[in-house]
Design a protein around this motif. Structure first.
Motif, PDB file in Angstrom:
ATOM      1  N   PHE A 117      -4.479 -47.604   8.452  1.00  0.00           N
ATOM      2  CA  PHE A 117      -4.796 -47.265   9.699  1.00  0.00           C
ATOM      3  C   PHE A 117      -3.739 -47.773  10.598  1.00  0.00           C
ATOM      4  N   MET A 139     -15.932 -49.135  11.770  1.00  0.00           N
ATOM      5  CA  MET A 139     -14.824 -48.850  12.669  1.00  0.00           C
ATOM      6  C   MET A 139     -14.291 -49.825  13.475  1.00  0.00           C
ATOM      7  N   THR A 175      -8.156 -40.935  17.771  1.00  0.00           N
ATOM      8  CA  THR A 175      -8.513 -39.575  17.090  1.00  0.00           C
ATOM      9  C   THR A 175      -8.666 -39.611  15.366  1.00  0.00           C
ATOM     10  N   SER A 176      -7.887 -40.640  15.027  1.00  0.00           N
ATOM     11  CA  SER A 176      -7.860 -40.686  13.494  1.00  0.00           C
ATOM     12  C   SER A 176      -9.248 -41.468  12.735  1.00  0.00           C
ATOM     13  N   CYS A 177      -9.371 -40.970  11.570  1.00  0.00           N
ATOM     14  CA  CYS A 177     -10.327 -41.392  10.792  1.00  0.00           C
ATOM     15  C   CYS A 177      -9.882 -43.109  10.512  1.00  0.00           C
ATOM     16  N   GLN A 178     -10.748 -43.892  10.556  1.00  0.00           N
ATOM     17  CA  GLN A 178     -10.185 -45.351  10.257  1.00  0.00           C
ATOM     18  C   GLN A 178     -10.793 -45.762   8.587  1.00  0.00           C
ATOM     19  N   GLU A 179     -10.224 -45.580   7.862  1.00  0.00           N
ATOM     20  CA  GLU A 179     -10.708 -45.781   6.470  1.00  0.00           C
ATOM     21  C   GLU A 179     -10.447 -47.246   6.071  1.00  0.00           C
TER      22      GLU A 179
END
Length: 133
Positions: free
Chosen positions: A114, A1, A105-109
């Motif tokens: 991102f 992350m 608040t976002s998914c961090q792929e």
């Protein structure tokens, strides 16, 4: 992350962090570096780079307020220094509250995806509300 860091003209970074805490109802888990008018840019860049190196898991997303301004230049230097120590970073400018909230608040792929998601959040947050009245 990725670690999320705000590098902005004082007191904007702290204000964004406080607003994010208010909206989210929790500690926003980001680092804030508010650049004051008489700050030594080289010293600030070294201090921030140390933070990137010591307090990240190898990735950092830096949000800055104005492209080309002193906070941007400090952040860029800090990221360049941290890169020599294996830290991958992205610097996105023109930060608004929508970007900060999306980052938190976002998914961090994928780091590239991102940072683009965060950039798009800024654009989507700008609405000419005159047509809504």
């Amino acid at each position: 992350m990725a670690r999320i860091v705000l590098v902005m003209h004082a007191p904007l970074g702290r204000a964004f962090a406080e607003c994010a805490a208010h909206v989210l109802g929790r500690d926003p888990q980001l680092a804030v570096f508010d650049v004051v008018a008489d700050e030594n840019p080289d010293a600030a860049a070294k201090r921030i780079a140390r933070t990137f190196i010591e307090h990240t898991d190898g990735e950092v997303l830096v949000l800055s307020d104005i492209f080309g301004a002193t906070p941007f230049n400090i952040a860029r230097k800090a990221l360049n220094e941290a890169a020599h120590h294996g830290v991958r970073g992205h610097l996105v400018t023109g930060t608004n509250l929508c970007m900060v909230l999306k980052a938190l608040t976002s998914c961090q792929e994928n780091p590239e995806k991102f940072s683009e998601t965060i950039r798009q959040a800024a654009v989507r947050g700008i609405v000419d509300a005159a047509s809504l009245v």
